[in-house]
Design an enzyme around this catalytic site. Sequence first.
Site, mmCIF file in Angstrom:
data_model
loop_
_atom_site.group_PDB
_atom_site.id
_atom_site.type_symbol
_atom_site.label_atom_id
_atom_site.label_comp_id
_atom_site.label_asym_id
_atom_site.label_seq_id
_atom_site.Cartn_x
_atom_site.Cartn_y
_atom_site.Cartn_z
ATOM 1 N N ASP A 34 86.252 -84.273 0.549
ATOM 2 C CA ASP A 34 85.497 -83.374 -0.317
ATOM 3 C C ASP A 34 84.439 -84.239 -1.013
ATOM 4 O O ASP A 34 84.617 -85.442 -1.156
ATOM 5 C CB ASP A 34 86.494 -82.769 -1.317
ATOM 6 C CG ASP A 34 85.815 -82.156 -2.511
ATOM 7 O OD1 ASP A 34 85.014 -81.241 -2.312
ATOM 8 O OD2 ASP A 34 86.093 -82.599 -3.645
ATOM 9 N N ASP A 77 90.158 -82.858 -4.435
ATOM 10 C CA ASP A 77 90.603 -82.831 -5.827
ATOM 11 C C ASP A 77 90.650 -81.427 -6.422
ATOM 12 O O ASP A 77 91.268 -81.221 -7.452
ATOM 13 C CB ASP A 77 89.669 -83.686 -6.682
ATOM 14 C CG ASP A 77 88.313 -83.029 -6.842
ATOM 15 O OD1 ASP A 77 87.778 -82.539 -5.831
ATOM 16 O OD2 ASP A 77 87.798 -82.978 -7.971
ATOM 17 N N ASP A 84 90.206 -76.968 -2.586
ATOM 18 C CA ASP A 84 90.594 -77.887 -1.516
ATOM 19 C C ASP A 84 92.053 -77.683 -1.106
ATOM 20 O O ASP A 84 92.474 -78.173 -0.052
ATOM 21 C CB ASP A 84 90.426 -79.351 -1.961
ATOM 22 C CG ASP A 84 88.981 -79.695 -2.280
ATOM 23 O OD1 ASP A 84 88.093 -79.205 -1.553
ATOM 24 O OD2 ASP A 84 88.746 -80.433 -3.246
HETATM 25 P P1 ADP Z 1 81.418 -77.920 -4.061
HETATM 26 O O1 ADP Z 1 82.001 -77.963 -2.683
HETATM 27 O O2 ADP Z 1 80.378 -78.972 -4.260
HETATM 28 O O3 ADP Z 1 82.455 -77.910 -5.154
HETATM 29 P P2 ADP Z 1 80.998 -75.014 -4.334
HETATM 30 O O4 ADP Z 1 81.542 -74.486 -3.056
HETATM 31 O O5 ADP Z 1 81.782 -74.752 -5.564
HETATM 32 O O6 ADP Z 1 80.590 -76.559 -4.193
HETATM 33 O O7 ADP Z 1 79.526 -74.412 -4.566
HETATM 34 C C1 ADP Z 1 78.534 -74.544 -3.579
HETATM 35 C C2 ADP Z 1 77.173 -74.341 -4.172
HETATM 36 O O8 ADP Z 1 77.091 -73.076 -4.806
HETATM 37 C C3 ADP Z 1 76.804 -75.342 -5.243
HETATM 38 O O9 ADP Z 1 76.274 -76.518 -4.698
HETATM 39 C C4 ADP Z 1 75.791 -74.562 -6.065
HETATM 40 O O10 ADP Z 1 74.520 -74.637 -5.460
HETATM 41 C C5 ADP Z 1 76.289 -73.141 -5.985
HETATM 42 N N1 ADP Z 1 77.129 -72.830 -7.150
HETATM 43 C C6 ADP Z 1 78.449 -72.633 -7.184
HETATM 44 N N2 ADP Z 1 78.880 -72.347 -8.416
HETATM 45 C C7 ADP Z 1 77.799 -72.391 -9.218
HETATM 46 C C8 ADP Z 1 77.566 -72.203 -10.618
HETATM 47 N N3 ADP Z 1 78.549 -71.921 -11.477
HETATM 48 N N4 ADP Z 1 76.309 -72.330 -11.058
HETATM 49 C C9 ADP Z 1 75.310 -72.621 -10.219
HETATM 50 N N5 ADP Z 1 75.459 -72.806 -8.918
HETATM 51 C C10 ADP Z 1 76.663 -72.689 -8.400
HETATM 52 MG MG MG Z 2 85.771 -81.477 -5.450
#
Ligand code: ADP
Ligand code: MG
Length: 387
Positions: A74, A282, A286
């Site tokens: 991740d 983490d 995941d």
């Molecule tokens: P990661 O795998 O990095 O934890 P997520 O799957 O949670 O990412 O989110 C993917 C994308 O969706 C982020 O990179 C962001 O662009 C957008 N995103 C998710 N949650 C938010 C939020 N609360 N505010 C703004 N953008 C968000």
């Molecule tokens: Mg993470």
Amino acid sequence: ASSFVPWVNPSQDILSLAIFAGIAVLVIACPCALGLATPTALMVGSGLGAEQGILIRNGEAIQTMKEIKAGVFDKTGTITKGRPEVTDIVVTPLFPPLPKEDERGVDELLRYAASLEAGSEHPLATAIVNSAQDKKIRLGSLTDFTAIAGHGVSGKIDGKSVIVGNRKMMSDSGIDFSAVINDLHRLEDEAKTAMLVAVDGKIAGIIAVADTLKEDSVKAIEELKEMGLVTVMLTGDNKRTAEAIAKKVGISRVISEVLPQDKVSEIKRVQMEIGMTAMVGDGINDAPALTQANVGIAIGTGTDIAIEASDVTLVRGELSGVVSAIRLSRATFKKIRQNLFWAYFYNTIAIPIAIFGLLHPVIAEAAMAFSSINVITNSMRLRKAKL
Ligand code: ADP
Ligand code: MG
């Protein structure tokens, strides 16, 4: 006739000899050392792991880890520290009420975004809210909050509709962000996560955050590659940012823009293509992937749900723990093989001797004990293994 067996009195009959030989065979063949070979090595191995901050929650994992072919990581919180900070704010000329150059336009954009993100628990949201707090910006009142996993958030701030999220979030809401596409690409190529902000149905700007790599990520990835593993990054972040970070850390493959619910099927794909797979993560999202992988490795500083779903937990949260865990597994199994060899070796030599009555039962008993002690001390030497 004088016997060739010194402790058998020549006057004794063949029956006594047979009984003597029988007892010696039974003592020798008692599989004590064989029985000890595996559990003692596993015990010392998991103890050594615990000392190094590698908690093995599932005994099978210590066996599986030595056969891992692919390591899937991740991004946020695993490869990086998971504490992103706002680095850039871009305001479009479309965003009223102030011209682009005016610093107050930046604060106004941040105020809208932070007021909305106050409703979210995502690390990206925390970064935006913290940045507003640092600037002592008073947040507006939030209503109609909606979070779309992997895409972004929307709601109303003081009655105005505000959306913060990625490209998909904007296009799904019918917002044209072509005015900021160059800035978007530039920030992403700098390995930053750039979030688009729309106010009142128009693109208002970009807020970019950067997350620093953990100190040992680069070295750990390099060592895993040297050990013959294929390294893969799995993230919900966009392709450009993910690739920029993968390049920094030296990861060979990138699977980006993955929705939380699709992480499991991506793990299955890696398992089909490459083989035995370890997933390192983490976050809450995941957890299913950690379960799907042959070995799920949770970062100890992460969420309880990820730890609960894992086979191995790295207490210190450093990626070098993955390298150590694989080395531990390899060292433990080398020990088990050695133990089994010595236990068998001893039996294959001693049993034929005992069968012919050449081994006094007392000596057989002593040899037996020696063989068990030999296996135990050999297992103890595992403590000196370099992880
Ligand atoms: P990661 O795998 O990095 O934890 P997520 O799957 O949670 O990412 O989110 C993917 C994308 O969706 C982020 O990179 C962001 O662009 C957008 N995103 C998710 N949650 C938010 C939020 N609360 N505010 C703004 N953008 C968000
Ligand atoms: Mg993470």
